[in-house]
Design a protein around this motif. Structure first.
Motif, short mmCIF file in Angstrom:
data_model
loop_
_atom_site.label_atom_id
_atom_site.label_comp_id
_atom_site.label_asym_id
_atom_site.label_seq_id
_atom_site.Cartn_x
_atom_site.Cartn_y
_atom_site.Cartn_z
N LYS A 278 80.37 -42.24 -33.79
CA LYS A 278 79.58 -42.27 -35.02
C LYS A 278 78.57 -43.41 -35.02
CE LYS A 278 83.46 -40.53 -37.78
NZ LYS A 278 84.43 -40.82 -38.87
N LEU A 279 77.42 -43.15 -35.62
CA LEU A 279 76.47 -44.21 -35.95
C LEU A 279 76.77 -44.66 -37.37
CD1 LEU A 279 73.85 -45.91 -35.47
CD2 LEU A 279 72.60 -43.99 -36.48
N ILE A 280 76.99 -45.95 -37.55
CA ILE A 280 77.27 -46.51 -38.88
C ILE A 280 76.04 -47.28 -39.36
CG2 ILE A 280 78.73 -48.07 -40.24
CD1 ILE A 280 80.88 -47.68 -38.02
N GLU A 281 75.56 -46.95 -40.53
CA GLU A 281 74.43 -47.64 -41.13
C GLU A 281 74.91 -48.34 -42.40
OE1 GLU A 281 70.11 -46.30 -42.94
OE2 GLU A 281 70.75 -45.50 -41.00
N VAL A 282 74.68 -49.62 -42.49
CA VAL A 282 75.09 -50.39 -43.67
C VAL A 282 73.85 -50.82 -44.44
CG1 VAL A 282 76.35 -52.39 -44.54
CG2 VAL A 282 77.16 -51.21 -42.49
N ILE A 366 83.32 -36.71 -46.09
CA ILE A 366 81.94 -37.23 -46.05
C ILE A 366 81.74 -38.16 -44.87
CG2 ILE A 366 80.34 -38.81 -47.23
CD1 ILE A 366 81.25 -37.47 -49.87
N ILE A 367 82.72 -39.01 -44.58
CA ILE A 367 82.55 -39.97 -43.49
C ILE A 367 83.02 -39.42 -42.14
CG2 ILE A 367 82.61 -41.99 -44.98
CD1 ILE A 367 85.50 -42.45 -44.23
N ASN A 368 83.51 -38.17 -42.14
CA ASN A 368 83.83 -37.50 -40.88
C ASN A 368 82.57 -36.82 -40.36
OD1 ASN A 368 85.28 -36.48 -38.71
ND2 ASN A 368 85.97 -34.68 -39.86
N ASN A 369 81.58 -37.66 -40.02
CA ASN A 369 80.25 -37.20 -39.68
C ASN A 369 79.67 -38.09 -38.61
OD1 ASN A 369 77.07 -37.09 -40.33
ND2 ASN A 369 78.02 -35.21 -41.07
N GLU A 370 78.72 -37.60 -37.82
CA GLU A 370 78.12 -38.40 -36.76
C GLU A 370 77.32 -39.59 -37.29
OE1 GLU A 370 77.50 -35.29 -33.05
OE2 GLU A 370 75.77 -36.05 -34.15
N ASN A 371 76.78 -39.45 -38.50
CA ASN A 371 76.01 -40.53 -39.12
C ASN A 371 76.60 -40.86 -40.48
OD1 ASN A 371 73.84 -40.68 -37.07
ND2 ASN A 371 73.37 -38.63 -37.77
N VAL A 372 77.08 -42.07 -40.62
CA VAL A 372 77.73 -42.51 -41.86
C VAL A 372 76.96 -43.69 -42.44
CG1 VAL A 372 79.85 -43.42 -42.88
CG2 VAL A 372 79.99 -41.76 -41.02
N VAL A 373 76.70 -43.64 -43.74
CA VAL A 373 75.99 -44.72 -44.41
C VAL A 373 76.92 -45.37 -45.44
CG1 VAL A 373 73.95 -45.40 -45.71
CG2 VAL A 373 73.84 -43.43 -44.17
N LEU A 374 77.04 -46.69 -45.36
CA LEU A 374 77.80 -47.46 -46.34
C LEU A 374 76.78 -48.14 -47.26
CD1 LEU A 374 80.41 -49.12 -43.94
CD2 LEU A 374 80.52 -46.89 -45.06
N CYS A 375 76.74 -47.73 -48.52
CA CYS A 375 75.74 -48.22 -49.48
C CYS A 375 76.37 -49.29 -50.35
CB CYS A 375 75.22 -47.08 -50.33
SG CYS A 375 74.58 -45.67 -49.41
#
Length: 405
Positions: A278-282, A366-375
């Motif tokens: 996964k790519l994690i974007e914060v 929702i977070i079982n995805n290749e791209n996850v964003v933590l807002c």
């Protein structure tokens, strides 16, 4: 700005490249690359903050004091770090060999190495490789460059864009490698940007420094900073636009495009973290100051507990709140909100410093995805920052446990 494609050096005027197998890697894969400008180019760069620096880094810092450069020689497989005086002697010899083949001054040649620390470069293979690679440089060599600089990378990392400056079409193209030992303040990563823009060395250094701060210095895979990390940008002016020598409108257009290229490469590095799924974007918003936003974002994306939870698609918001708590950012926890987001939806899991009722099954989906964003919304100002990283998997341990074998 027009996005051309994900290929390196595509249509950038007066730039050529090549990538070959020089026998430096046991695997026989491509391991030697060169980037060459037919015109003299101004160059800017940033280097690792590790106090232990490879020979190529020490040599580049010295050579970049000159106004111009024309070539970068890159090997993968041997870091040439912690190799003492012989390592520095070898690095100088490599530059001299490239300069001789291309009829340049050795000070116009820059160098990059990546691979195992403490292993000297086999100079017989290197010098034979230099003769070979300098004879096959071409305008179509960009993709070979991207392959030759890889180590544990699973994918090449390339991008090219086009902008219009002074009624001239200007291209900016970048290539990078990086998969492990990735941490802010540069990482085990190499990044090379070429552009045919006409820009002064002073302005290029200014824009490169700013761009690196918001791209490569905002990614983390495993918290390690290497000995060989660098990002180098070459601008040869072949597009023929009026010289950019101040922070005018043309400078802003160039900066926006360079930022895009560097951020895209940074995200590709983060997504290709060793063993990552996964790519994690914060995203940190509404911070009191820029430093707080950056600290909070980097603290979360660097947390092994957060990364492990996201690998398991576990919506454990406590680990995220804990990470911003030790970030040393200035915020009031009673104002903080947290949402999980991906292409599958968005869910609020924490509001005004308190747990809230939310459907954990939906959050996990929702977070079982290749791209996850933590807002993360600090609700305390108007500054923001974004950091990128990846999940921490079983495969990461396997790759690094077997790295030298």
């Amino acid at each position: 700005m027009k996005i051309i494609n994900n290929k390196f050096m595509q249509g950038v005027k007066k730039f050529k490249g090549a990538g070959i197998s020089a026998g430096l890697k046991k695997s026989g894969k491509k391991d030697l690359a060169i980037i060459y400008s037919e015109e003299k180019a101004v160059v800017a760069g940033t280097f690792t903050t590790n106090r232990v620096k490879a020979a190529c880094i020490l040599l580049d810092i010295e050579n970049m004091k000159n106004e111009n450069s024309q070539a970068i020689i890159i090997n993968s497989g041997h870091a040439n770090a912690c190799t003492g005086e012989q390592g520095l002697k070898d690095a100088k010899s490599i530059n001299e060999s490239v300069a001789k083949e291309l009829k340049l001054s050795s000070k116009e040649v820059l160098q990059a190495s990546t691979g195992v620390i403490g292993v000297a470069i086999p100079m017989d293979k290197m010098k034979n490789g230099i003769k070979k690679i300098c004879s096959v440089i071409s305008e179509e060599g960009g993709s070979d460059v991207s392959q030759a600089i890889m180590t544990t990378d699973t994918k090449t990392k390339e991008v090219t864009v086009e902008i219009n400056i002074d009624n001239k079409n200007v291209r900016i193209s970048g290539v990078a490698k990086g998969s492990g030992m990735i941490k802010p303040n540069m990482a085990t990563m190499l990044s090379f940007i070429v552009t045919d823009a006409n820009i002064s060395k002073k302005m290029l250094q200014k824009v490169v420094k700013s761009s690196v701060e918001n791209s490569y210095n905002m990614i983390s895979v495993d918290g390690d900073t290497s000995t060989n990390d660098m990002s180098i940008t070459m601008a040869n002016g072949a597009a023929g636009n009026k010289l950019i020598d101040s922070e005018n409108e043309e400078f802003k257009i160039f900066k926006e495009a360079l930022d895009y290229v560097n951020v895209e490469l940074a995200k590709k590095i983060a997504r290709d973290g060793e063993g990552a799924t996964k790519l994690i974007e914060v995203e940190v918003a509404n911070a009191k100051d820029k430093e707080t936003a950056r600290k909070c974002a980097m603290s979360v994306v660097s947390s092994n507990l957060v990364k492990a939870a996201l690998f398991g698609s576990d919506p454990n918001w406590g680990r995220i709140i804990c990470a911003i708590g030790y970030s040393q950012g200035d915020f009031d926890i009673n104002k903080v909100d947290l949402n999980f987001k991906s292409s599958l939806g968005e869910v609020s899991v924490f509001k005004k410093g308190k747990n809230i009722n939310f459907d954990e099954k939906i959050a996990s989906k929702i977070i079982n995805n290749e791209n996850v964003v933590l807002c993360i919304n600090l609700n305390d100002g108007h500054f923001k920052a974004t950091a990128w990283g990846c999940d921490l998997t079983y495969k990461y341990v396997e790759i690094n446990g077997e790295y030298r074998t």
